[in-house]
Design an enzyme around this catalytic site. Sequence first.
Site, PDB file in Angstrom:
ATOM      1  N   GLU A 177       0.804  -1.221   0.000  1.00  0.00           N
ATOM      2  CA  GLU A 177       0.000   0.000   0.000  1.00  0.00           C
ATOM      3  C   GLU A 177       0.845   1.283   0.000  1.00  0.00           C
ATOM      4  O   GLU A 177       0.798   2.062   0.960  1.00  0.00           O
ATOM      5  CB  GLU A 177      -0.944   0.024   1.214  1.00  0.00           C
ATOM      6  CG  GLU A 177      -1.914  -1.139   1.256  1.00  0.00           C
ATOM      7  CD  GLU A 177      -2.913  -1.044   2.410  1.00  0.00           C
ATOM      8  OE1 GLU A 177      -3.004   0.011   3.042  1.00  0.00           O
ATOM      9  OE2 GLU A 177      -3.606  -2.042   2.657  1.00  0.00           O
ATOM     10  N   GLU A 379      -5.190  -8.585   1.156  1.00  0.00           N
ATOM     11  CA  GLU A 379      -5.828  -8.241   2.433  1.00  0.00           C
ATOM     12  C   GLU A 379      -7.298  -8.006   2.189  1.00  0.00           C
ATOM     13  O   GLU A 379      -7.678  -7.349   1.206  1.00  0.00           O
ATOM     14  CB  GLU A 379      -5.284  -6.935   3.036  1.00  0.00           C
ATOM     15  CG  GLU A 379      -3.959  -7.044   3.692  1.00  0.00           C
ATOM     16  CD  GLU A 379      -3.529  -5.714   4.312  1.00  0.00           C
ATOM     17  OE1 GLU A 379      -4.396  -4.879   4.670  1.00  0.00           O
ATOM     18  OE2 GLU A 379      -2.310  -5.511   4.417  1.00  0.00           O
TER      19      GLU A 379
HETATM   20  O1  IFM Z   1      -4.070  -2.797   9.305  1.00  0.00           O
HETATM   21  C1  IFM Z   1      -4.045  -2.318   8.000  1.00  0.00           C
HETATM   22  C2  IFM Z   1      -2.869  -2.887   7.252  1.00  0.00           C
HETATM   23  O2  IFM Z   1      -1.667  -2.602   7.878  1.00  0.00           O
HETATM   24  C3  IFM Z   1      -2.807  -2.319   5.860  1.00  0.00           C
HETATM   25  N1  IFM Z   1      -4.076  -2.460   5.186  1.00  0.00           N
HETATM   26  C4  IFM Z   1      -5.256  -2.048   5.884  1.00  0.00           C
HETATM   27  C5  IFM Z   1      -5.309  -2.677   7.258  1.00  0.00           C
HETATM   28  C6  IFM Z   1      -6.578  -2.244   8.002  1.00  0.00           C
HETATM   29  O3  IFM Z   1      -6.593  -0.865   8.156  1.00  0.00           O
END
Ligand code: IFM
Length: 481
Positions: A177, A379
Amino acid sequence: MPVAPLPARQPLVGAEFPEGFVFGTATASYQIEGAVHEDGRGPSIWDTFSHTPGKVARGETGDVACDHYHRWQSDLDLMADYGVDAYRFSIAWPRIVPGGTGAVNQAGLDFYSRLVDGLLERGIKPVATLYHWDLPQTLEDDGGWPARGTANAFANYAELVGAALGDRVHQWTTLNEPWCSAYLGYAYGVHAPGRVDQEASLRAVHHLNLAHGLGLQALRAAVSKPDALFSITNNLETLRPIDPDSEADVMAVARTRAMHNEVWTGPQLLGEYPQLAFDVTSHVTDWSFVLDGDLEAIRQPIDVFGLNWYTPQWVGTGERQPGDADVRSMTPGLEGNRYAFPGNAEFTTMDWVIDDTGLTEMLVSLSKLVPGMALSVTENGASQADVVDRDGQVHDPGRVDYFINHLSAVHRAIEQGANVTSYFAWSLLDNFEWSWGYERRFGITHVDYETQLRTPKDSAKWYSKLARTKTIPSADPATWA
Ligand code: IFM
Protein backbone atom coordinates in the site's frame (compact mmCIF):
# COMPACT_ATOMS: atom_id res chain seq x y z
CA MET A 1 -28.88 13.97 -4.41
CA PRO A 2 -28.42 11.03 -1.99
CA VAL A 3 -26.27 8.03 -2.90
CA ALA A 4 -28.35 5.19 -4.39
CA PRO A 5 -29.11 2.44 -1.85
CA LEU A 6 -26.97 -0.67 -1.83
CA PRO A 7 -28.40 -3.80 -3.41
CA ALA A 8 -29.24 -6.84 -1.27
CA ARG A 9 -26.27 -9.13 -0.72
CA GLN A 10 -26.10 -12.39 -2.62
CA PRO A 11 -23.84 -14.84 -0.81
CA LEU A 12 -22.60 -17.82 -2.80
CA VAL A 13 -22.57 -20.38 -0.01
CA GLY A 14 -21.29 -23.70 -1.35
CA ALA A 15 -19.38 -22.13 -4.26
CA GLU A 16 -16.07 -23.89 -4.86
CA PHE A 17 -12.76 -22.18 -5.72
CA PRO A 18 -10.57 -23.44 -8.57
CA GLU A 19 -7.97 -26.17 -8.03
CA GLY A 20 -4.78 -24.71 -6.51
CA PHE A 21 -6.45 -21.56 -5.13
CA VAL A 22 -4.46 -20.40 -2.08
CA PHE A 23 -6.07 -19.22 1.17
CA GLY A 24 -3.84 -17.45 3.65
CA THR A 25 -3.74 -15.04 6.53
CA ALA A 26 -1.79 -11.78 6.67
CA THR A 27 0.00 -9.60 9.23
CA ALA A 28 2.69 -6.89 9.26
CA SER A 29 5.86 -6.57 11.30
CA TYR A 30 5.23 -3.39 13.32
CA GLN A 31 1.62 -4.38 13.97
CA ILE A 32 2.45 -7.68 15.68
CA GLU A 33 6.12 -8.18 16.53
CA GLY A 34 6.88 -5.94 19.49
CA ALA A 35 10.50 -6.43 20.71
CA VAL A 36 11.42 -3.08 19.23
CA HIS A 37 14.74 -2.87 21.05
CA GLU A 38 15.80 -6.48 20.70
CA ASP A 39 18.59 -8.19 18.77
CA GLY A 40 19.90 -5.04 17.17
CA ARG A 41 16.70 -3.65 15.65
CA GLY A 42 17.02 0.07 14.87
CA PRO A 43 14.26 2.65 15.33
CA SER A 44 11.63 3.05 12.64
CA ILE A 45 9.44 6.03 11.79
CA TRP A 46 6.54 4.24 13.52
CA ASP A 47 8.51 4.04 16.80
CA THR A 48 9.10 7.77 16.61
CA PHE A 49 5.55 8.61 15.53
CA SER A 50 3.77 6.38 18.05
CA HIS A 51 5.90 7.78 20.87
CA THR A 52 4.99 11.35 19.87
CA PRO A 53 2.12 12.50 22.10
CA GLY A 54 -1.20 12.88 20.31
CA LYS A 55 -0.33 10.81 17.24
CA VAL A 56 -1.86 7.44 18.19
CA ALA A 57 -5.11 6.88 20.11
CA ARG A 58 -4.52 6.52 23.85
CA GLY A 59 -0.77 6.94 23.28
CA GLU A 60 -0.48 3.29 22.25
CA THR A 61 2.66 2.00 20.52
CA GLY A 62 3.95 -1.16 18.84
CA ASP A 63 6.57 -1.69 21.58
CA VAL A 64 4.98 -5.00 22.63
CA ALA A 65 2.04 -5.42 20.20
CA CYS A 66 1.21 -9.16 19.98
CA ASP A 67 4.70 -10.11 21.19
CA HIS A 68 4.95 -12.22 18.05
CA TYR A 69 8.75 -11.86 18.05
CA HIS A 70 8.77 -14.22 21.04
CA ARG A 71 5.61 -16.17 20.27
CA TRP A 72 6.10 -16.82 16.57
CA GLN A 73 6.22 -20.60 16.97
CA SER A 74 2.86 -20.87 18.68
CA ASP A 75 1.44 -18.35 16.19
CA LEU A 76 2.59 -20.61 13.36
CA ASP A 77 1.04 -23.59 15.16
CA LEU A 78 -2.23 -21.70 15.26
CA MET A 79 -2.10 -21.18 11.51
CA ALA A 80 -1.31 -24.84 10.98
CA ASP A 81 -4.36 -25.68 13.11
CA TYR A 82 -6.45 -23.40 10.90
CA GLY A 83 -5.13 -25.29 7.87
CA VAL A 84 -4.23 -22.21 5.82
CA ASP A 85 -2.08 -22.64 2.72
CA ALA A 86 0.01 -19.47 3.04
CA TYR A 87 1.11 -16.75 5.44
CA ARG A 88 1.73 -13.19 4.29
CA PHE A 89 4.07 -11.42 6.73
CA SER A 90 6.30 -8.39 6.41
CA ILE A 91 9.98 -8.00 7.15
CA ALA A 92 11.04 -5.09 9.35
CA TRP A 93 13.71 -3.19 7.44
CA PRO A 94 15.12 -1.76 10.73
CA ARG A 95 15.78 -5.31 11.96
CA ILE A 96 17.85 -6.06 8.85
CA VAL A 97 19.60 -2.73 8.21
CA PRO A 98 19.13 -0.81 11.47
CA GLY A 99 20.61 2.37 10.01
CA GLY A 100 18.67 2.13 6.73
CA THR A 101 21.92 1.81 4.77
CA GLY A 102 25.22 0.23 5.75
CA ALA A 103 25.73 -2.45 8.37
CA VAL A 104 23.58 -5.55 8.15
CA ASN A 105 22.16 -7.08 11.33
CA GLN A 106 22.51 -10.85 11.05
CA ALA A 107 20.21 -11.43 14.05
CA GLY A 108 17.39 -9.78 12.12
CA LEU A 109 17.90 -12.00 9.09
CA ASP A 110 18.10 -15.03 11.38
CA PHE A 111 14.70 -14.24 12.90
CA TYR A 112 12.98 -14.26 9.51
CA SER A 113 14.99 -17.28 8.39
CA ARG A 114 13.65 -19.24 11.39
CA LEU A 115 10.15 -17.97 10.63
CA VAL A 116 10.36 -19.12 7.00
CA ASP A 117 11.69 -22.53 8.04
CA GLY A 118 8.93 -22.81 10.64
CA LEU A 119 6.32 -22.13 7.98
CA LEU A 120 7.77 -24.67 5.58
CA GLU A 121 7.93 -27.29 8.35
CA ARG A 122 4.21 -26.76 8.86
CA GLY A 123 3.41 -26.93 5.14
CA ILE A 124 2.55 -23.19 4.91
CA LYS A 125 3.83 -21.13 1.98
CA PRO A 126 5.86 -18.05 3.06
CA VAL A 127 4.70 -14.85 1.34
CA ALA A 128 7.08 -12.04 2.34
CA THR A 129 6.50 -8.30 2.00
CA LEU A 130 9.65 -6.19 2.16
CA TYR A 131 8.05 -2.93 3.23
CA HIS A 132 4.91 -2.48 5.30
CA TRP A 133 5.60 1.07 6.50
CA ASP A 134 8.38 0.68 9.11
CA LEU A 135 11.03 2.84 7.43
CA PRO A 136 14.31 3.08 9.35
CA GLN A 137 14.26 6.45 11.13
CA THR A 138 17.69 7.39 9.79
CA LEU A 139 16.31 7.30 6.25
CA GLU A 140 13.50 9.65 7.21
CA ASP A 141 16.11 11.92 8.79
CA ASP A 142 17.81 11.97 5.38
CA GLY A 143 14.58 12.99 3.62
CA GLY A 144 12.38 9.87 3.74
CA TRP A 145 10.34 8.77 0.73
CA PRO A 146 10.36 12.26 -0.82
CA ALA A 147 14.13 11.72 -1.29
CA ARG A 148 15.35 9.61 -4.19
CA GLY A 149 18.07 8.02 -2.07
CA THR A 150 15.44 6.07 -0.14
CA ALA A 151 14.54 4.14 -3.30
CA ASN A 152 18.19 3.19 -3.79
CA ALA A 153 18.48 2.16 -0.14
CA PHE A 154 15.39 -0.03 -0.57
CA ALA A 155 16.97 -1.81 -3.55
CA ASN A 156 20.07 -2.63 -1.48
CA TYR A 157 17.89 -3.93 1.36
CA ALA A 158 15.81 -5.99 -1.11
CA GLU A 159 18.94 -7.58 -2.53
CA LEU A 160 20.30 -8.71 0.79
CA VAL A 161 16.97 -10.10 2.03
CA GLY A 162 16.56 -11.88 -1.32
CA ALA A 163 20.02 -13.43 -0.95
CA ALA A 164 19.28 -14.60 2.62
CA LEU A 165 15.76 -15.99 2.18
CA GLY A 166 15.46 -16.34 -1.57
CA ASP A 167 15.99 -20.09 -1.57
CA ARG A 168 12.76 -20.64 0.39
CA VAL A 169 10.22 -17.82 0.09
CA HIS A 170 7.27 -18.73 -2.16
CA GLN A 171 6.19 -15.20 -3.05
CA TRP A 172 7.79 -11.77 -2.67
CA THR A 173 6.03 -8.43 -2.44
CA THR A 174 8.04 -5.25 -2.66
CA LEU A 175 5.70 -2.68 -1.08
CA ASN A 176 2.45 -2.80 0.83
CA GLU A 177 0.00 0.00 0.00
CA PRO A 178 2.38 2.76 -1.11
CA TRP A 179 -0.76 4.98 -1.18
CA CYS A 180 -0.69 5.04 2.62
CA SER A 181 3.05 5.66 2.83
CA ALA A 182 2.88 8.60 0.42
CA TYR A 183 -0.39 10.31 1.22
CA LEU A 184 -1.19 9.40 4.84
CA GLY A 185 2.47 9.78 5.81
CA TYR A 186 3.39 12.98 3.92
CA ALA A 187 0.15 14.83 2.96
CA TYR A 188 -2.39 14.03 5.69
CA GLY A 189 0.17 13.54 8.47
CA VAL A 190 -1.90 10.84 10.16
CA HIS A 191 0.66 8.07 9.58
CA ALA A 192 4.38 8.14 10.25
CA PRO A 193 6.36 10.26 9.68
CA GLY A 194 3.43 12.68 10.12
CA ARG A 195 4.39 15.34 7.61
CA VAL A 196 1.82 17.65 6.00
CA ASP A 197 3.42 18.67 2.72
CA GLN A 198 1.64 18.01 -0.56
CA GLU A 199 4.70 18.39 -2.75
CA ALA A 200 6.59 15.93 -0.58
CA SER A 201 3.73 13.45 -0.88
CA LEU A 202 4.01 13.46 -4.69
CA ARG A 203 7.76 13.00 -4.53
CA ALA A 204 7.02 10.10 -2.20
CA VAL A 205 4.57 8.63 -4.73
CA HIS A 206 7.28 8.58 -7.36
CA HIS A 207 10.10 7.33 -5.15
CA LEU A 208 7.92 4.53 -3.80
CA ASN A 209 7.17 3.49 -7.38
CA LEU A 210 10.88 3.70 -8.14
CA ALA A 211 11.71 1.66 -5.04
CA HIS A 212 9.34 -1.03 -6.27
CA GLY A 213 11.03 -1.14 -9.69
CA LEU A 214 14.62 -1.05 -8.42
CA GLY A 215 13.79 -3.38 -5.54
CA LEU A 216 12.14 -5.94 -7.79
CA GLN A 217 15.15 -6.03 -10.11
CA ALA A 218 17.52 -6.46 -7.17
CA LEU A 219 15.32 -9.12 -5.63
CA ARG A 220 15.02 -11.15 -8.83
CA ALA A 221 18.78 -11.12 -9.24
CA ALA A 222 19.31 -12.33 -5.67
CA VAL A 223 16.56 -14.93 -5.28
CA SER A 224 17.58 -18.50 -6.13
CA LYS A 225 14.25 -20.37 -5.87
CA PRO A 226 13.41 -20.84 -9.57
CA ASP A 227 9.62 -20.77 -9.13
CA ALA A 228 9.47 -17.85 -6.68
CA LEU A 229 6.74 -15.32 -7.52
CA PHE A 230 7.20 -11.53 -7.49
CA SER A 231 4.51 -8.99 -6.75
CA ILE A 232 3.45 -5.64 -5.34
CA THR A 233 0.38 -4.85 -3.26
CA ASN A 234 -1.69 -1.70 -3.77
CA ASN A 235 -4.85 -0.58 -2.00
CA LEU A 236 -6.89 0.54 -4.99
CA GLU A 237 -10.22 2.27 -4.53
CA THR A 238 -13.50 1.29 -6.18
CA LEU A 239 -14.90 4.76 -6.87
CA ARG A 240 -18.46 5.77 -7.63
CA PRO A 241 -19.93 9.23 -8.25
CA ILE A 242 -22.32 10.41 -5.53
CA ASP A 243 -24.67 11.50 -8.31
CA PRO A 244 -23.99 9.58 -11.54
CA ASP A 245 -25.90 12.28 -13.49
CA SER A 246 -23.66 15.06 -12.23
CA GLU A 247 -20.74 15.83 -14.54
CA ALA A 248 -18.90 17.41 -11.61
CA ASP A 249 -19.19 14.23 -9.54
CA VAL A 250 -18.12 12.05 -12.47
CA MET A 251 -15.08 14.32 -12.93
CA ALA A 252 -14.30 14.07 -9.20
CA VAL A 253 -14.23 10.30 -9.61
CA ALA A 254 -11.88 10.58 -12.60
CA ARG A 255 -9.50 12.85 -10.65
CA THR A 256 -9.60 10.57 -7.63
CA ARG A 257 -8.98 7.51 -9.78
CA ALA A 258 -5.95 9.21 -11.32
CA MET A 259 -4.47 10.33 -7.98
CA HIS A 260 -5.34 7.30 -5.85
CA ASN A 261 -5.20 4.38 -8.30
CA GLU A 262 -3.55 5.25 -11.58
CA VAL A 263 -0.43 6.90 -10.13
CA TRP A 264 0.35 3.31 -9.02
CA THR A 265 -1.11 1.07 -11.72
CA GLY A 266 0.05 3.45 -14.47
CA PRO A 267 3.81 3.31 -13.85
CA GLN A 268 3.85 -0.21 -12.37
CA LEU A 269 1.83 -1.93 -15.08
CA LEU A 270 1.84 0.37 -18.12
CA GLY A 271 5.01 2.43 -17.72
CA GLU A 272 3.31 5.84 -17.54
CA TYR A 273 1.72 8.32 -15.14
CA PRO A 274 -1.82 9.42 -16.02
CA GLN A 275 -1.92 12.87 -17.68
CA LEU A 276 -4.82 13.83 -15.39
CA ALA A 277 -2.54 13.45 -12.35
CA PHE A 278 -0.11 15.97 -13.86
CA ASP A 279 -3.00 18.31 -14.72
CA VAL A 280 -4.65 18.35 -11.29
CA THR A 281 -1.38 18.76 -9.36
CA SER A 282 0.21 21.50 -11.45
CA HIS A 283 -0.37 23.94 -8.54
CA VAL A 284 1.90 21.74 -6.41
CA THR A 285 4.68 20.41 -8.64
CA ASP A 286 5.90 19.98 -12.20
CA TRP A 287 6.93 16.36 -11.46
CA SER A 288 10.51 17.13 -12.54
CA PHE A 289 11.61 14.54 -9.99
CA VAL A 290 10.62 11.90 -12.57
CA LEU A 291 13.96 11.37 -14.32
CA ASP A 292 14.77 9.79 -17.67
CA GLY A 293 14.68 6.02 -17.38
CA ASP A 294 12.57 5.96 -14.19
CA LEU A 295 9.40 4.73 -15.87
CA GLU A 296 11.27 1.88 -17.56
CA ALA A 297 12.79 0.97 -14.20
CA ILE A 298 9.40 0.98 -12.48
CA ARG A 299 7.55 -1.15 -15.02
CA GLN A 300 8.91 -4.57 -14.11
CA PRO A 301 7.32 -7.86 -15.07
CA ILE A 302 5.40 -9.21 -12.08
CA ASP A 303 3.88 -12.65 -11.53
CA VAL A 304 1.02 -11.58 -9.27
CA PHE A 305 -0.64 -8.24 -8.66
CA GLY A 306 -1.72 -7.80 -5.04
CA LEU A 307 -4.87 -5.93 -4.09
CA ASN A 308 -5.80 -4.91 -0.55
CA TRP A 309 -9.48 -4.11 -0.54
CA TYR A 310 -12.01 -3.25 2.19
CA THR A 311 -14.67 -0.80 1.02
CA PRO A 312 -15.79 1.31 -1.96
CA GLN A 313 -16.00 5.13 -1.95
CA TRP A 314 -18.68 7.53 -3.18
CA VAL A 315 -17.07 10.75 -4.36
CA GLY A 316 -18.42 14.12 -5.43
CA THR A 317 -17.82 17.84 -5.11
CA GLY A 318 -19.37 20.82 -3.39
CA GLU A 319 -20.28 21.69 0.19
CA ARG A 320 -20.23 18.85 2.67
CA GLN A 321 -23.79 17.60 3.36
CA PRO A 322 -25.21 16.26 6.64
CA GLY A 323 -24.38 12.54 6.85
CA ASP A 324 -21.28 12.83 4.64
CA ALA A 325 -18.02 11.24 5.72
CA ASP A 326 -16.10 13.44 8.13
CA VAL A 327 -13.10 13.54 5.79
CA ARG A 328 -11.27 16.44 4.22
CA SER A 329 -9.11 15.32 1.33
CA MET A 330 -5.52 16.51 1.52
CA THR A 331 -4.42 14.57 -1.55
CA PRO A 332 -3.05 17.11 -4.04
CA GLY A 333 -5.71 17.84 -6.66
CA LEU A 334 -8.55 16.36 -4.62
CA GLU A 335 -8.99 19.18 -2.12
CA GLY A 336 -12.59 19.76 -3.27
CA ASN A 337 -13.77 16.18 -2.82
CA ARG A 338 -16.71 15.21 -0.65
CA TYR A 339 -17.43 11.64 0.37
CA ALA A 340 -20.94 10.29 1.02
CA PHE A 341 -22.62 6.98 1.83
CA PRO A 342 -25.73 5.12 0.71
CA GLY A 343 -28.57 5.63 3.20
CA ASN A 344 -28.89 1.90 3.88
CA ALA A 345 -25.15 1.30 4.37
CA GLU A 346 -23.81 -0.80 7.23
CA PHE A 347 -20.36 0.00 8.58
CA THR A 348 -17.46 -1.77 10.26
CA THR A 349 -15.98 -0.16 13.37
CA MET A 350 -13.55 1.65 11.03
CA ASP A 351 -16.66 3.43 9.66
CA TRP A 352 -16.05 1.67 6.36
CA VAL A 353 -19.14 0.80 4.32
CA ILE A 354 -19.70 -2.93 3.86
CA ASP A 355 -20.33 -3.53 0.14
CA ASP A 356 -18.70 -6.53 -1.49
CA THR A 357 -19.85 -5.60 -5.03
CA GLY A 358 -16.95 -3.14 -5.19
CA LEU A 359 -14.44 -5.96 -4.78
CA THR A 360 -15.81 -7.83 -7.81
CA GLU A 361 -15.75 -4.56 -9.77
CA MET A 362 -12.12 -3.85 -8.91
CA LEU A 363 -10.88 -7.37 -9.69
CA VAL A 364 -12.70 -7.43 -13.00
CA SER A 365 -11.42 -3.97 -13.95
CA LEU A 366 -7.82 -5.03 -13.15
CA SER A 367 -8.26 -8.12 -15.28
CA LYS A 368 -9.32 -5.87 -18.16
CA LEU A 369 -6.38 -3.50 -17.60
CA VAL A 370 -3.88 -6.36 -17.99
CA PRO A 371 -5.67 -9.39 -19.42
CA GLY A 372 -4.66 -12.68 -17.84
CA MET A 373 -2.62 -11.08 -15.02
CA ALA A 374 -2.73 -13.21 -11.87
CA LEU A 375 -4.42 -11.33 -9.05
CA SER A 376 -4.20 -11.88 -5.31
CA VAL A 377 -6.47 -10.35 -2.70
CA THR A 378 -3.62 -9.80 -0.27
CA GLU A 379 -5.83 -8.24 2.43
CA ASN A 380 -9.54 -8.18 3.13
CA GLY A 381 -11.41 -8.28 6.41
CA ALA A 382 -13.50 -6.37 8.91
CA SER A 383 -12.87 -4.60 12.20
CA GLN A 384 -15.59 -5.38 14.72
CA ALA A 385 -16.16 -4.70 18.41
CA ASP A 386 -15.32 -8.23 19.56
CA VAL A 387 -15.68 -9.43 23.13
CA VAL A 388 -14.76 -12.67 24.81
CA ASP A 389 -18.10 -14.23 25.77
CA ARG A 390 -18.97 -15.93 29.06
CA ASP A 391 -18.28 -19.25 27.34
CA GLY A 392 -14.70 -18.09 26.69
CA GLN A 393 -15.36 -17.89 22.94
CA VAL A 394 -15.48 -14.91 20.60
CA HIS A 395 -18.64 -14.94 18.51
CA ASP A 396 -18.20 -12.56 15.59
CA PRO A 397 -21.10 -13.19 13.21
CA GLY A 398 -20.60 -9.81 11.53
CA ARG A 399 -17.08 -10.78 10.46
CA VAL A 400 -18.23 -14.23 9.29
CA ASP A 401 -20.89 -12.50 7.23
CA TYR A 402 -18.32 -10.08 5.82
CA PHE A 403 -16.07 -12.97 4.75
CA ILE A 404 -18.96 -14.93 3.21
CA ASN A 405 -19.96 -11.94 1.10
CA HIS A 406 -16.46 -10.89 0.11
CA LEU A 407 -15.38 -14.41 -0.80
CA SER A 408 -18.56 -14.56 -2.87
CA ALA A 409 -17.42 -11.36 -4.55
CA VAL A 410 -14.03 -12.93 -5.35
CA HIS A 411 -15.79 -15.99 -6.73
CA ARG A 412 -17.98 -13.80 -8.91
CA ALA A 413 -14.89 -12.02 -10.27
CA ILE A 414 -13.41 -15.39 -11.22
CA GLU A 415 -16.68 -16.34 -12.93
CA GLN A 416 -16.37 -13.08 -14.89
CA GLY A 417 -12.89 -13.99 -16.11
CA ALA A 418 -10.53 -12.47 -13.51
CA ASN A 419 -7.51 -14.70 -12.84
CA VAL A 420 -7.64 -14.48 -9.03
CA THR A 421 -5.32 -17.09 -7.55
CA SER A 422 -5.18 -16.36 -3.82
CA TYR A 423 -6.88 -14.59 -0.92
CA PHE A 424 -5.47 -13.52 2.44
CA ALA A 425 -7.66 -12.69 5.40
CA TRP A 426 -6.64 -9.57 7.30
CA SER A 427 -5.68 -10.47 9.86
CA LEU A 428 -4.33 -13.57 11.57
CA LEU A 429 -4.32 -11.68 14.88
CA ASP A 430 -5.88 -8.59 16.38
CA ASN A 431 -3.03 -6.10 16.25
CA PHE A 432 -1.78 -2.51 16.36
CA GLU A 433 -4.09 -0.68 13.95
CA TRP A 434 -1.71 2.26 13.34
CA SER A 435 -3.05 5.62 14.55
CA TRP A 436 -6.16 3.85 15.91
CA GLY A 437 -4.09 1.78 18.33
CA TYR A 438 -5.40 -1.53 19.64
CA GLU A 439 -9.11 -0.78 19.89
CA ARG A 440 -9.90 -1.66 16.27
CA ARG A 441 -9.84 -5.43 15.97
CA PHE A 442 -9.41 -7.09 12.56
CA GLY A 443 -8.15 -10.49 13.70
CA ILE A 444 -9.72 -13.88 13.16
CA THR A 445 -7.83 -14.60 16.38
CA HIS A 446 -8.62 -12.52 19.46
CA VAL A 447 -5.60 -11.21 21.36
CA ASP A 448 -5.85 -10.30 25.03
CA TYR A 449 -3.13 -7.65 25.20
CA GLU A 450 -2.74 -8.05 28.99
CA THR A 451 -2.00 -11.78 28.90
CA GLN A 452 -1.21 -12.27 25.19
CA LEU A 453 -3.75 -15.11 25.20
CA ARG A 454 -4.89 -16.00 21.67
CA THR A 455 -8.52 -17.12 21.23
CA PRO A 456 -9.67 -18.26 17.78
CA LYS A 457 -12.85 -16.36 16.96
CA ASP A 458 -15.80 -17.98 15.23
CA SER A 459 -14.50 -16.39 12.03
CA ALA A 460 -11.29 -18.44 12.41
CA LYS A 461 -13.37 -21.62 12.56
CA TRP A 462 -15.30 -20.48 9.50
CA TYR A 463 -12.07 -19.54 7.68
CA SER A 464 -10.48 -22.85 8.58
CA LYS A 465 -13.39 -24.69 6.97
CA LEU A 466 -12.99 -22.51 3.86
CA ALA A 467 -9.25 -23.16 3.65
CA ARG A 468 -9.68 -26.91 4.04
CA THR A 469 -12.60 -27.36 1.65
CA LYS A 470 -11.98 -24.49 -0.84
CA THR A 471 -15.75 -24.05 -0.71
CA ILE A 472 -17.58 -21.08 0.87
CA PRO A 473 -19.08 -22.38 4.14
CA SER A 474 -22.42 -21.20 5.47
CA ALA A 475 -22.78 -19.02 8.57
CA ASP A 476 -24.08 -21.96 10.60
CA PRO A 477 -21.41 -22.99 13.16
CA ALA A 478 -22.78 -26.55 13.13
CA THR A 479 -21.31 -26.94 9.62
CA TRP A 480 -17.76 -25.79 10.46
CA ALA A 481 -16.33 -28.93 12.08
O1 IFM B 1 -4.07 -2.80 9.30
C1 IFM B 1 -4.05 -2.32 8.00
C2 IFM B 1 -2.87 -2.89 7.25
O2 IFM B 1 -1.67 -2.60 7.88
C3 IFM B 1 -2.81 -2.32 5.86
N1 IFM B 1 -4.08 -2.46 5.19
C4 IFM B 1 -5.26 -2.05 5.88
C5 IFM B 1 -5.31 -2.68 7.26
C6 IFM B 1 -6.58 -2.24 8.00
O3 IFM B 1 -6.59 -0.86 8.16
